[in-house]
Write a protein that holds these residues in place. Structure first.
Motif, PDB file in Angstrom:
ATOM      1  N   ASP A 121       0.826  -1.215   0.000  1.00 36.02           N
ATOM      2  CA  ASP A 121       0.000   0.000   0.000  1.00 36.02           C
ATOM      3  C   ASP A 121       0.861   1.266   0.000  1.00 36.02           C
ATOM      4  O   ASP A 121       0.752   2.092   0.903  1.00 36.02           O
ATOM      5  CB  ASP A 121      -0.927  -0.008   1.221  1.00 36.02           C
ATOM      6  CG  ASP A 121      -1.961   1.117   1.180  1.00 36.02           C
ATOM      7  OD1 ASP A 121      -2.252   1.611   0.061  1.00 36.02           O
ATOM      8  OD2 ASP A 121      -2.451   1.509   2.251  1.00 36.02           O
ATOM      9  N   PRO A 122       1.701   1.450  -1.014  1.00 36.84           N
ATOM     10  CA  PRO A 122       2.548   2.648  -1.025  1.00 36.84           C
ATOM     11  C   PRO A 122       1.753   3.943  -1.108  1.00 36.84           C
ATOM     12  O   PRO A 122       2.103   4.930  -0.457  1.00 36.84           O
ATOM     13  CB  PRO A 122       3.437   2.450  -2.255  1.00 36.84           C
ATOM     14  CG  PRO A 122       2.674   1.506  -3.139  1.00 36.84           C
ATOM     15  CD  PRO A 122       1.941   0.598  -2.199  1.00 36.84           C
ATOM     16  N   PHE A 123       0.643   3.950  -1.876  1.00 37.79           N
ATOM     17  CA  PHE A 123      -0.125   5.188  -2.012  1.00 37.79           C
ATOM     18  C   PHE A 123      -0.808   5.551  -0.693  1.00 37.79           C
ATOM     19  O   PHE A 123      -0.973   6.732  -0.375  1.00 37.79           O
ATOM     20  CB  PHE A 123      -1.143   5.063  -3.148  1.00 37.79           C
ATOM     21  CG  PHE A 123      -0.528   5.245  -4.510  1.00 37.79           C
ATOM     22  CD1 PHE A 123      -0.471   6.500  -5.094  1.00 37.79           C
ATOM     23  CD2 PHE A 123       0.006   4.169  -5.192  1.00 37.79           C
ATOM     24  CE1 PHE A 123       0.108   6.679  -6.344  1.00 37.79           C
ATOM     25  CE2 PHE A 123       0.590   4.332  -6.438  1.00 37.79           C
ATOM     26  CZ  PHE A 123       0.650   5.592  -7.017  1.00 37.79           C
ATOM     27  N   ARG A 132      -0.953   9.273   3.916  1.00 42.06           N
ATOM     28  CA  ARG A 132      -0.846   9.451   5.365  1.00 42.06           C
ATOM     29  C   ARG A 132       0.266  10.433   5.712  1.00 42.06           C
ATOM     30  O   ARG A 132       0.113  11.302   6.578  1.00 42.06           O
ATOM     31  CB  ARG A 132      -0.598   8.094   6.036  1.00 42.06           C
ATOM     32  CG  ARG A 132      -0.646   8.169   7.556  1.00 42.06           C
ATOM     33  CD  ARG A 132      -0.742   6.807   8.182  1.00 42.06           C
ATOM     34  NE  ARG A 132       0.540   6.150   8.329  1.00 42.06           N
ATOM     35  CZ  ARG A 132       0.907   5.049   7.694  1.00 42.06           C
ATOM     36  NH1 ARG A 132       0.083   4.481   6.822  1.00 42.06           N
ATOM     37  NH2 ARG A 132       2.085   4.511   7.895  1.00 42.06           N
ATOM     38  N   LEU A 133       1.390  10.303   5.022  1.00 48.37           N
ATOM     39  CA  LEU A 133       2.502  11.223   5.256  1.00 48.37           C
ATOM     40  C   LEU A 133       2.137  12.651   4.868  1.00 48.37           C
ATOM     41  O   LEU A 133       2.508  13.608   5.557  1.00 48.37           O
ATOM     42  CB  LEU A 133       3.725  10.765   4.457  1.00 48.37           C
ATOM     43  CG  LEU A 133       4.444   9.520   4.962  1.00 48.37           C
ATOM     44  CD1 LEU A 133       5.471   9.034   3.945  1.00 48.37           C
ATOM     45  CD2 LEU A 133       5.126   9.792   6.300  1.00 48.37           C
ATOM     46  N   ARG A 134       1.384  12.791   3.789  1.00 46.57           N
ATOM     47  CA  ARG A 134       0.983  14.139   3.353  1.00 46.57           C
ATOM     48  C   ARG A 134       0.098  14.798   4.412  1.00 46.57           C
ATOM     49  O   ARG A 134       0.241  15.991   4.701  1.00 46.57           O
ATOM     50  CB  ARG A 134       0.248  14.058   2.010  1.00 46.57           C
ATOM     51  CG  ARG A 134       0.200  15.393   1.265  1.00 46.57           C
ATOM     52  CD  ARG A 134      -0.776  15.376   0.112  1.00 46.57           C
ATOM     53  NE  ARG A 134      -0.562  14.321  -0.846  1.00 46.57           N
ATOM     54  CZ  ARG A 134       0.274  14.375  -1.893  1.00 46.57           C
ATOM     55  NH1 ARG A 134       1.004  15.455  -2.095  1.00 46.57           N
ATOM     56  NH2 ARG A 134       0.378  13.354  -2.719  1.00 46.57           N
ATOM     57  N   LYS A 135      -0.841  14.017   4.982  1.00 46.57           N
ATOM     58  CA  LYS A 135      -1.726  14.564   6.007  1.00 46.57           C
ATOM     59  C   LYS A 135      -0.957  14.937   7.269  1.00 46.57           C
ATOM     60  O   LYS A 135      -1.273  15.928   7.929  1.00 46.57           O
ATOM     61  CB  LYS A 135      -2.821  13.548   6.343  1.00 46.57           C
ATOM     62  CG  LYS A 135      -3.851  13.362   5.237  1.00 46.57           C
ATOM     63  CD  LYS A 135      -4.869  12.306   5.612  1.00 46.57           C
ATOM     64  CE  LYS A 135      -5.878  12.088   4.472  1.00 46.57           C
ATOM     65  NZ  LYS A 135      -6.845  11.018   4.805  1.00 46.57           N
ATOM     66  N   GLU A 136       0.058  14.134   7.622  1.00 47.62           N
ATOM     67  CA  GLU A 136       0.783  14.352   8.869  1.00 47.62           C
ATOM     68  C   GLU A 136       1.860  15.425   8.759  1.00 47.62           C
ATOM     69  O   GLU A 136       2.120  16.158   9.719  1.00 47.62           O
ATOM     70  CB  GLU A 136       1.424  13.041   9.334  1.00 47.62           C
ATOM     71  CG  GLU A 136       0.422  11.976   9.761  1.00 47.62           C
ATOM     72  CD  GLU A 136       1.083  10.664  10.137  1.00 47.62           C
ATOM     73  OE1 GLU A 136       2.337  10.592  10.062  1.00 47.62           O
ATOM     74  OE2 GLU A 136       0.359   9.722  10.491  1.00 47.62           O
ATOM     75  N   LEU A 187       7.636  10.945  -7.152  1.00 46.13           N
ATOM     76  CA  LEU A 187       7.041  11.250  -8.449  1.00 46.13           C
ATOM     77  C   LEU A 187       5.559  10.885  -8.470  1.00 46.13           C
ATOM     78  O   LEU A 187       4.733  11.635  -8.990  1.00 46.13           O
ATOM     79  CB  LEU A 187       7.782  10.498  -9.557  1.00 46.13           C
ATOM     80  CG  LEU A 187       9.306  10.688  -9.611  1.00 46.13           C
ATOM     81  CD1 LEU A 187       9.888   9.952 -10.813  1.00 46.13           C
ATOM     82  CD2 LEU A 187       9.669  12.165  -9.653  1.00 46.13           C
ATOM     83  N   ALA A 188       5.213   9.723  -7.902  1.00 52.06           N
ATOM     84  CA  ALA A 188       3.809   9.308  -7.869  1.00 52.06           C
ATOM     85  C   ALA A 188       2.966  10.217  -6.975  1.00 52.06           C
ATOM     86  O   ALA A 188       1.934  10.734  -7.419  1.00 52.06           O
ATOM     87  CB  ALA A 188       3.704   7.849  -7.427  1.00 52.06           C
TER      88      ALA A 188
END
Length: 416
Positions: free
Chosen positions: A35-37, A42-46, A330-331
């Motif tokens: 589940d890389p996406f 999750r990292l973007r939100k945190e 990149l993704a």
């Protein structure tokens, strides 16, 4: 990184040093593989557009998740260098020569590991060699090997288009371009994949690639031909042996793995959306438009290694320290809600994705990869009437490493 000593000042908040292994998300391991996406979001939100992460061996790095911050890093080598010799973990001895990150991140005598004049000299030689290769008939080689791969399963009525087609085709074409034999190319498919997969085997397979390519260089010194290797040997840039091997490795490994993955994803899109397949066959849709869509939504390289902070700098609200490693998402950058608030809106005609990187190190072989994919799709559809997916679309799975998410299989059926 080094543990805090009692009299060492606390690391600045936002620096990877401040995050323990228990707190910082790993970009490798079981969760990252499936589940890389989910991890990216999750990292973007945190953390926002830049997040602290752990790479193999629990090595600290910054993952750039935002599109604009990604472009800033890629387009500014004076602030974010490609030269890994300034990487603090490397300088301070935390990265052994056999560390699994070495094949992807460490310095090599090739154009992607250097900036400035050294980069221009070596990049010029590669560009000239690739342009000459295009002139010698990439599309002819692609047509030949596409038909040869299909010949092996055309009478069966079924195939796995990853294992039987996309997994081999780009490598066979690249080995012809470089001057290797077909047998050598088939041997190199596994090694190329293992370098991107990481782990202990990455070092072993990287050594296999270098050995085969070193032998190729010596062979072409004695028996020159009409190929990329001979052209590189004769180039006025005057590449030495190590530079030769490193650039052949670069073209082979990066060119095969990314093109193979992109081809598989384009075929997946076609076969899971019958309207696109119908439009392509009728001429209302082009392969290049399909490729563009995949480049935005499932780029062949999810995370690009790596850049290194030349000095202390602020990025995405975080303090990046001199010598820190940054890896480029990149993704997640292509799906950044600040530039794509509605990911379902068509991106047709928009080539501003990050899939080919950006700046001075933008992929030099992108036109070759696109030509291979166009031919591969065209030949496949002409050779296999009634081509269809053999399983429900939801049963298709992919496995991710730190760097890329690869389709496990693409089983199909067709008329014979």
């Amino acid at each position: 990184m080094n543990e805090q000593s009692p009299d060492r000042p606390e690391a600045p908040r936002g620096c990877p040093v401040a995050h323990s292994s228990a707190e910082t998300v790993r970009l490798y391991g079981p969760e990252a593989a499936t589940d890389p996406f989910g991890i990216y979001e999750r990292l973007r939100k945190e953390h926002g557009s830049v997040a602290p992460v752990l790479l193999e061996g629990d090595i600290n790095a910054w993952l750039v998740l935002g599109y604009r911050d990604g472009r800033r890093v890629l387009d500014n080598p004076r602030q974010f260098a490609r030269d890994a010799r300034i990487w603090r973990d490397w300088r301070e001895g935390r990265i052994a020569e056999n560390h699994p990150l070495v094949p992807m991140v460490a310095w090599r005598p090739d154009c992607v590991s250097q900036d400035g004049e050294a980069h221009r000299r070596l990049r010029g030689a590669v560009n000239d060699g690739l342009q000459a290769a295009v002139g010698r008939g990439i599309r002819r080689h692609a047509t030949h090997f596409a038909n040869k791969q299909i010949d092996a399963f055309a009478d069966e009525g079924h195939a796995d288009l990853v294992a039987d087609y996309a997994g081999f085709l780009p490598m066979l074409i690249l080995t012809r371009i470089l001057g290797l034999t077909e047998a050598e190319g088939r041997r190199l498919v596994e090694s190329s994949a293992m370098v991107f997969q990481g782990g202990e085997d990455a070092i072993v397979h990287d050594g296999i690639i270098r050995e085969i390519l070193g032998e190729l260089v010596e062979r072409k010194r004695v028996e020159p031909g009409s190929d990329f290797t001979t052209g590189l040997l004769d180039h006025p840039a005057g590449l030495d042996h190590d530079e030769m091997v490193s650039h052949l490795r670069l073209v082979l490994v990066a060119g095969h793995s990314t093109t193979s993955n992109l081809l598989a994803r384009v075929l997946q899109l076609l076969l899971t959306d019958t309207s696109r397949l119908t439009d392509l066959i009728s001429g209302q849709l082009t392969v290049s438009a399909l490729v563009e869509e995949v480049m935005w939504n499932s780029p062949p390289l999810s995370v690009l290694p790596g850049r290194f902070a030349v000095s202390d700098i602020e990025l995405g609200g975080h303090r990046i320290e001199e010598g820190d490693l940054l890896v480029l998402g990149l993704a997640p950058g292509n799906l950044d809600p600040e530039v794509r608030p509605d990911p379902d809106v068509s991106v047709q005609g928009n080539g501003a994705h990050l899939a080919f990187s950006s700046g001075p190190h933008e992929c030099p072989g992108q036109s070759i990869g696109l030509s291979i994919i166009e031919i591969a799709v065209d030949v496949l559809l002409h050779r296999l009437p009634g081509l269809r997916l053999a399983v429900p679309p939801e049963e298709l799975t992919a496995t991710a490493s730190t760097w890329m998410s690869v389709l496990d299989s693409l089983p199909v059926e067709f008329a014979v």
